[in-house]
Scaffold this active site. Structure first.
Site, PDB file in Angstrom:
ATOM      1  N   ALA A   2      34.452  14.874 -67.063  1.00 12.36           N
ATOM      2  CA  ALA A   2      34.286  15.310 -65.678  1.00 12.36           C
ATOM      3  C   ALA A   2      32.908  15.952 -65.513  1.00 12.36           C
ATOM      4  O   ALA A   2      32.717  17.123 -65.848  1.00 12.36           O
ATOM      5  CB  ALA A   2      35.392  16.285 -65.289  1.00 12.36           C
ATOM      6  N   GLU A   5      29.717  15.611 -59.400  1.00 10.58           N
ATOM      7  CA  GLU A   5      30.247  16.443 -58.326  1.00 10.58           C
ATOM      8  C   GLU A   5      29.759  15.922 -56.977  1.00 10.58           C
ATOM      9  O   GLU A   5      28.744  15.213 -56.915  1.00 10.58           O
ATOM     10  CB  GLU A   5      29.804  17.896 -58.508  1.00 10.58           C
ATOM     11  N   GLY A 224      31.200 -22.928 -57.364  1.00  8.85           N
ATOM     12  CA  GLY A 224      31.484 -23.429 -56.025  1.00  8.85           C
ATOM     13  C   GLY A 224      32.639 -22.687 -55.378  1.00  8.85           C
ATOM     14  O   GLY A 224      32.815 -21.486 -55.565  1.00  8.85           O
ATOM     15  N   GLU A 248      27.880   5.803 -66.153  1.00  3.57           N
ATOM     16  CA  GLU A 248      27.215   6.222 -67.401  1.00  3.57           C
ATOM     17  C   GLU A 248      25.702   6.258 -67.217  1.00  3.57           C
ATOM     18  O   GLU A 248      24.936   6.097 -68.164  1.00  3.57           O
ATOM     19  CB  GLU A 248      27.601   5.299 -68.558  1.00  3.57           C
ATOM     20  N   GLY A 249      25.279   6.488 -65.982  1.00  8.21           N
ATOM     21  CA  GLY A 249      23.849   6.533 -65.651  1.00  8.21           C
ATOM     22  C   GLY A 249      23.435   5.266 -64.936  1.00  8.21           C
ATOM     23  O   GLY A 249      23.553   4.172 -65.482  1.00  8.21           O
ATOM     24  N   THR A 250      22.970   5.398 -63.704  1.00  6.87           N
ATOM     25  CA  THR A 250      22.611   4.232 -62.908  1.00  6.87           C
ATOM     26  C   THR A 250      21.408   3.488 -63.495  1.00  6.87           C
ATOM     27  O   THR A 250      20.693   4.003 -64.355  1.00  6.87           O
ATOM     28  CB  THR A 250      22.255   4.641 -61.475  1.00  6.87           C
TER      29      THR A 250
END
Length: 271
Positions: A2, A5, A224, A248-250
């Site tokens: 966690a 936020e 298709g 996990e981090g952009t």
């Protein structure tokens, strides 16, 4: 785990959840969102700060039992993909945690404390990269099978311009997969053998996450009409793939980490 936020974005140092020492316990208050497996987990590792005014160096990790009455499930997210994995939001309301459940040094250190917590990602980012490689591999295997059924098979010894467009595209996707796969193997090997791998972990996560999205969407296109239908796994994999480029981090955060390592700059110097 966690960490995230509301209004925090990707800055782990902006955590506002507080942990106040009270005798042999810490009292945690705050909100957490995007907690993977939060509903079914028995233990949740909550990141909180001992002093908001001290910034990153006051952030610590606490093991909180899911049954703790102060850890309240606010909601479960309804998501684009990975629906088999629950994603929870929690509120911590006077959540009392035994002092012994603080992970690491209870003292606030000028150096090392937050950095030590962030090293968690050096081990988990290669795992997410591996997930991305697995999904991409599944897409490639299935589209190869589907194309073969209609007589389209790539020739890896022939120039791309002499092959059908679908076959040429498949060869290109296979090459992208190999690059992501090898980066992931390197980052994981370094983690397993105790080598500093922050840059390599971010390289693997960035490449594999982006490649996974590219491959899954390309396979939807190559398949298709059946690629967009629920009769095949392509549409599900396309939905699942995007999170592997985010959590996990952009992608953007990974590129920042790599740039800082290459240039020898701190997070304060390169934001």
């Amino acid at each position: 785990m966690a960490i995230t936020e509301p209004d925090m974005g990707s800055d782990s140092g902006a955590i506002r959840t507080t942990a106040v020492k009270d005798g042999d316990e810490y009292v945690l208050n705050g909100e957490k969102i995007f907690v993977t497996a939060g509903e079914r987990a028995e233990l949740v590792v909550v990141w909180a700060t001992l002093d908001r005014d001290l910034g990153k160096k006051a952030i610590k990790s606490f093991v909180v039992e899911r049954s703790n009455p102060g850890l309240k499930l606010a909601r479960l997210e309804h998501k684009l993909g990975i629906r088999a994995s629950d994603t929870a939001a929690f509120s911590l309301q006077d959540c009392r945690v035994p002092a012994q459940d603080l992970l690491g040094d209870p003292e606030i250190r000028t150096e090392g404390g937050f950095g030590g917590a962030m090293q968690t990602f050096d081990n988990t980012r290669p795992l997410v990269a591996a997930m991305a490689c697995g999904l991409a591999r599944g897409c490639l295997d299935l589209i190869t099978e589907k194309l073969a059924e209609v007589g389209v098979e790539p020739d890896h010894d022939a120039p791309l311009h002499r092959q059908p467009a679908a076959a040429a595209r498949l060869v290109e996707l296979e090459a992208e997969f190999e690059a992501a796969y090898l980066l992931t193997l390197r980052a994981a090997w370094m983690a397993d053998n105790g080598h500093p791998n922050s840059m390599e972990a971010s390289m693997a996560k960035a490449k594999a996450g982006r490649t996974c999205v590219e491959i899954s969407l390309a396979c939807v296109e190559l398949a298709g009409a059946s690629g967009y239908a629920e009769t095949e796994l392509f549409e599900k994999w396309a939905r699942d793939s995007k999170i592997l480029d985010i959590f996990e981090g952009t992608q953007q955060i990974q590129l920042l980490v790599v740039a800082r390592r290459l240039l020898g700059l701190t997070s304060a110097q390169l934001k």
